[in-house]
Design an enzyme around this catalytic site. Structure first.
Site, PDB file in Angstrom:
ATOM      1  N   CYS A  43       0.475   0.228  10.458  1.00 30.16           N
ATOM      2  CA  CYS A  43       0.153  -0.751   9.462  1.00 30.16           C
ATOM      3  C   CYS A  43       1.172  -1.508   8.917  1.00 30.16           C
ATOM      4  CB  CYS A  43      -0.757   0.051   8.407  1.00 30.16           C
ATOM      5  SG  CYS A  43      -1.446  -1.325   7.111  1.00 30.16           S
ATOM      6  N   CYS A  90       0.319   5.238   6.663  1.00 27.35           N
ATOM      7  CA  CYS A  90      -0.258   4.713   8.182  1.00 27.35           C
ATOM      8  C   CYS A  90       0.704   4.194   9.119  1.00 27.35           C
ATOM      9  CB  CYS A  90      -1.574   3.973   8.060  1.00 27.35           C
ATOM     10  SG  CYS A  90      -2.697   4.676   6.736  1.00 27.35           S
ATOM     11  N   CYS A 147     -19.219  -6.922   3.557  1.00 29.10           N
ATOM     12  CA  CYS A 147     -18.353  -5.701   3.757  1.00 29.10           C
ATOM     13  C   CYS A 147     -17.100  -5.567   3.075  1.00 29.10           C
ATOM     14  CB  CYS A 147     -18.180  -5.457   5.414  1.00 29.10           C
ATOM     15  SG  CYS A 147     -17.623  -4.038   5.901  1.00 29.10           S
ATOM     16  N   CYS A 201     -16.019  -9.709   5.620  1.00 32.54           N
ATOM     17  CA  CYS A 201     -15.562  -8.434   5.253  1.00 32.54           C
ATOM     18  C   CYS A 201     -14.341  -8.594   4.656  1.00 32.54           C
ATOM     19  CB  CYS A 201     -15.329  -7.857   6.964  1.00 32.54           C
ATOM     20  SG  CYS A 201     -14.362  -5.960   6.397  1.00 32.54           S
ATOM     21  N   CYS A 251       0.709  -1.157   0.063  1.00 34.32           N
ATOM     22  CA  CYS A 251      -0.125  -0.029   0.083  1.00 34.32           C
ATOM     23  C   CYS A 251       0.884   1.281  -0.158  1.00 34.32           C
ATOM     24  CB  CYS A 251      -1.231  -0.061   1.022  1.00 34.32           C
ATOM     25  SG  CYS A 251      -2.036   1.582   1.353  1.00 34.32           S
ATOM     26  N   CYS A 268     -19.539   1.644   8.474  1.00 33.37           N
ATOM     27  CA  CYS A 268     -18.899   0.850   9.248  1.00 33.37           C
ATOM     28  C   CYS A 268     -17.512   2.062   9.480  1.00 33.37           C
ATOM     29  CB  CYS A 268     -18.444  -0.231   8.767  1.00 33.37           C
ATOM     30  SG  CYS A 268     -17.343  -0.992  10.207  1.00 33.37           S
ATOM     31  N   ARG A 287     -18.091  -2.699  17.850  1.00 31.29           N
ATOM     32  CA  ARG A 287     -17.619  -3.723  17.195  1.00 31.29           C
ATOM     33  C   ARG A 287     -16.238  -3.822  17.889  1.00 31.29           C
ATOM     34  NH1 ARG A 287     -18.762  -6.602  12.864  1.00 31.29           N
ATOM     35  NH2 ARG A 287     -20.303  -4.885  12.336  1.00 31.29           N
TER      36      ARG A 287
HETATM   37  N1  SAM Z   1      -6.843   0.626   2.939  1.00 36.56           N
HETATM   38  C1  SAM Z   1      -7.849   0.461   3.894  1.00 36.56           C
HETATM   39  C2  SAM Z   1      -8.147   1.463   4.665  1.00 36.56           C
HETATM   40  O1  SAM Z   1      -7.292   2.182   4.999  1.00 36.56           O
HETATM   41  O2  SAM Z   1      -9.292   2.085   4.910  1.00 36.56           O
HETATM   42  C3  SAM Z   1      -7.780  -0.903   4.532  1.00 36.56           C
HETATM   43  C4  SAM Z   1      -8.424  -1.100   5.864  1.00 36.56           C
HETATM   44  S1  SAM Z   1      -7.319  -0.868   7.271  1.00 36.56           S
HETATM   45  C5  SAM Z   1      -6.469  -2.341   7.586  1.00 36.56           C
HETATM   46  C6  SAM Z   1      -8.703  -0.645   8.406  1.00 36.56           C
HETATM   47  C7  SAM Z   1      -8.344  -0.282   9.959  1.00 36.56           C
HETATM   48  O3  SAM Z   1      -7.697  -1.400  10.532  1.00 36.56           O
HETATM   49  C8  SAM Z   1      -7.487   0.899  10.004  1.00 36.56           C
HETATM   50  O4  SAM Z   1      -8.387   2.221   9.730  1.00 36.56           O
HETATM   51  C9  SAM Z   1      -7.269   0.616  11.414  1.00 36.56           C
HETATM   52  O5  SAM Z   1      -8.051   1.430  12.123  1.00 36.56           O
HETATM   53  C10 SAM Z   1      -6.926  -0.774  11.567  1.00 36.56           C
HETATM   54  N2  SAM Z   1      -5.733  -1.352  11.744  1.00 36.56           N
HETATM   55  C11 SAM Z   1      -4.636  -1.546  10.661  1.00 36.56           C
HETATM   56  N3  SAM Z   1      -3.426  -1.821  11.202  1.00 36.56           N
HETATM   57  C12 SAM Z   1      -3.636  -2.028  12.617  1.00 36.56           C
HETATM   58  C13 SAM Z   1      -2.861  -2.525  13.617  1.00 36.56           C
HETATM   59  N4  SAM Z   1      -1.721  -2.714  13.428  1.00 36.56           N
HETATM   60  N5  SAM Z   1      -3.508  -2.577  14.892  1.00 36.56           N
HETATM   61  C14 SAM Z   1      -4.763  -2.317  15.182  1.00 36.56           C
HETATM   62  N6  SAM Z   1      -5.445  -1.645  13.838  1.00 36.56           N
HETATM   63  C15 SAM Z   1      -5.025  -1.710  12.956  1.00 36.56           C
HETATM   64  C1  DTB Z   2     -11.379  -2.327  11.298  1.00 38.36           C
HETATM   65  O1  DTB Z   2     -11.894  -1.214  11.788  1.00 38.36           O
HETATM   66  N1  DTB Z   2     -10.697  -3.197  11.794  1.00 38.36           N
HETATM   67  C2  DTB Z   2     -10.617  -4.341  10.878  1.00 38.36           C
HETATM   68  C3  DTB Z   2     -11.703  -4.038   9.767  1.00 38.36           C
HETATM   69  N2  DTB Z   2     -12.002  -2.834  10.110  1.00 38.36           N
HETATM   70  C4  DTB Z   2     -11.268  -4.086   8.442  1.00 38.36           C
HETATM   71  C5  DTB Z   2      -9.092  -4.409  10.336  1.00 38.36           C
HETATM   72  C6  DTB Z   2      -8.253  -4.814  11.597  1.00 38.36           C
HETATM   73  C7  DTB Z   2      -6.883  -4.863  10.916  1.00 38.36           C
HETATM   74  C8  DTB Z   2      -5.820  -5.161  12.110  1.00 38.36           C
HETATM   75  C9  DTB Z   2      -4.748  -5.132  11.249  1.00 38.36           C
HETATM   76  C10 DTB Z   2      -4.336  -6.319  10.599  1.00 38.36           C
HETATM   77  O2  DTB Z   2      -4.653  -7.380  10.794  1.00 38.36           O
HETATM   78  O3  DTB Z   2      -3.242  -6.082   9.688  1.00 38.36           O
HETATM   79 FE1  SF4 Z   3      -2.754   1.021   3.412  1.00 40.96          FE
HETATM   80 FE2  SF4 Z   3      -2.619   0.250   5.748  1.00 40.96          FE
HETATM   81 FE3  SF4 Z   3      -3.275   2.703   5.667  1.00 40.96          FE
HETATM   82 FE4  SF4 Z   3      -4.882   0.844   4.908  1.00 40.96          FE
HETATM   83  S1  SF4 Z   3      -4.329   1.076   6.850  1.00 40.96           S
HETATM   84  S2  SF4 Z   3      -4.580   2.859   3.707  1.00 40.96           S
HETATM   85  S3  SF4 Z   3      -3.875  -0.687   3.994  1.00 40.96           S
HETATM   86  S4  SF4 Z   3      -1.373   1.652   5.088  1.00 40.96           S
END
Ligand code: SAM
Ligand code: DTB
Ligand code: SF4
Length: 400
Positions: free
Chosen positions: A107, A104, A177, A144, A100, A237, A312
């Site tokens: 991530c 963030c 979702c 999802c 990606c 959501c 959730r």
């Molecule tokens: N690219 C999409 C986006 O950013 O909307 C993908 C979904 S992203 C993985 C969804 C959410 O997962 C993020 O907004 C964040 O709140 C959560 N998330 C991602 N990485 C995480 C982590 N290491 N620990 C906890 N929550 C995480």
């Molecule tokens: C959300 O708020 N949490 C879920 C779902 N929406 C898509 C994703 C959590 C991802 C956690 C980090 C990972 O597993 O990489």
């Molecule tokens: Fe990309 Fe992860 Fe950010 Fe979603 S949360 S936009 S997958 S870097």
């Protein structure tokens, strides 16, 4: 004036996270009463419909209520608007892993950090069908699909494939979702036509703290996507992630954003940071684990100020003790992710979750309907129950 922000930021520097809230609360003035003498939390408990004009001060006051009182009040609201024995089981699938372009800081899938994750191409529709079947066989009612993308610009063929995935999931009787990054009106329309139930796009944190976590897309852009989803008639959501080094005022901040939307998100995920090695919030942040009571306060406050939404418990639930999770259910959490994996991180498995739910007298929510009790019902009538068709965004009701 109440100055939690300043108090918190000073304390952040020198005092461990767990003592921050207590000290900040001790420094707060006596609780203001509303015009009829009720406290803010009493007013929230007495309300028969969601409110959309919460002030930050009101949310802060609720958040800082003595913990057991907060849980008790949140639980009362939960019982008023929902069947408290129902918990929605949702299973995640990563349909496009890694690579990606966004930054963030939390991530595992950002290409800017060396997290050891190998980027992959989008999966095939058949793989989704297989995973969704397994989820359904294990009792999940929502499926999802997440993709590691900034947005859907120039991804026509991918959107077509995702639409097929959505249709296949729906045909199985599961709610669908997706979370694909930013989307515009036309993209939402296409997903809606495929039958998409909900779109996940989080605000993540407060507007003020957001720039210290993500620089490649703005808070405003996030809100635009959420608005596109809402206008396109897809269920919203949207929630947050806790434990990024923010203060509790930032928890109040993101709840303020969500609860002042003209329509509350139907689902509010609460993620607890899973520190990923190689990301800026990896090793260092892992040393300052967010105290569980901050998760609980956030969930309980969300329940009180967005009474008809699904709250959730999302990423990081596997780090919580079962009794802590039960406290969250008591405080109004009514959905979890369950299955083999989240996107890249660990998830509690189906068997473990089914055992947990049965131990605490909880049962899985059915797909496409959740029980919401109308608090305005005449007290003398037999229980008056409405079911909400979740495939339709908004407050469209069908009656049992
Ligand atoms: N690219 C999409 C986006 O950013 O909307 C993908 C979904 S992203 C993985 C969804 C959410 O997962 C993020 O907004 C964040 O709140 C959560 N998330 C991602 N990485 C995480 C982590 N290491 N620990 C906890 N929550 C995480
Ligand atoms: C959300 O708020 N949490 C879920 C779902 N929406 C898509 C994703 C959590 C991802 C956690 C980090 C990972 O597993 O990489
Ligand atoms: Fe990309 Fe992860 Fe950010 Fe979603 S949360 S936009 S997958 S870097």
């Amino acid at each position: 004036m109440f100055q939690l922000k300043n108090v918190s930021s000073q304390l952040n520097k020198s005092i461990p996270a767990f003592s921050r809230r207590t000290l900040a609360t001790m420094s707060s003035p006596p609780k203001p009463a509303t015009s009829n003498g009720e406290s803010v939390i009493e007013k929230a408990v007495a309300a028969n419909a969601p409110r959309h004009n919460w002030t930050r001060e009101e949310i802060r006051e609720i958040y800082n209520t003595p913990l057991l009182q907060l849980i008790y009040n949140a639980s009362s609201v939960h019982r008023k608007f929902h069947d408290p024995s129902e918990v929605q089981l949702c299973t995640l699938m990563n349909i496009k892993t890694g690579g990606c372009s966004e930054d963030c800081k939390y991530c595992a899938q950002s290409s800017r950090y060396d997290t050891g994750l190998k980027a992959e191409k989008i999966v095939k529709v058949d793989e989704v069908i297989q995973a969704a079947r397994e989820a359904k066989a294990n009792g999940s009612t929502r499926f999802c699909m997440g993709a590691a993308w900034r947005d859907m610009k120039g991804r026509k063929s991918n959107l077509k494939r995702i639409s097929e995935m959505v249709k296949a999931v729906n045909d199985m009787g599961l709610e669908s979702c997706v979370t694909l990054g930013m989307v515009d009106d036309a993209q939402v329309k296409q997903l809606k036509e495929a039958g998409l139930t909900a779109y996940n796009h989080n605000v993540d944190t407060s507007r003020e703290f957001y720039p210290s976590v993500i620089s490649t897309r703005s808070y405003e852009e996030r809100l635009e996507t959420i608005e596109n989803v809402r206008q396109g008639g897809v269920s919203v959501c949207s929630g947050g992630i806790l434990g990024l080094g923010e203060s509790e005022e930032d928890h109040v901040g993101f709840l303020h954003t969500l609860s002042n939307m003209p329509q509350h998100p139907e689902s509010v995920p609460i993620n607890r940071l899973v520190p990923i090695k190689g990301t800026p919030l990896g090793e260092e942040q892992a040393k300052i684990k967010l105290p569980f009571d901050a998760v609980l306060r956030t969930a309980a406050t969300a329940r009180l100020i967005m009474p008809s939404s699904i709250i959730r418990l999302a990423a990081g639930r596997y780090t919580m003790k079962e009794t802590d999770q039960a406290m969250c259910f008591m405080a109004g959490v009514n959905a979890i992710f369950t299955g083999k994996k989240m996107l890249t991180t660990m998830c509690n498995g189906w068997d473990e979750d089914k055992e947990m739910l049965s131990r605490w007298g909880l049962k899985p929510m059915k797909s496409f309907e959740r029980t919401i009790v109308d608090p305005l019902k005449d007290q003398n009538e037999e229980e008056y129950v409405q079911t909400e068709t979740t495939s339709l965004a908004g407050r469209t009701m069908s009656f049992k």
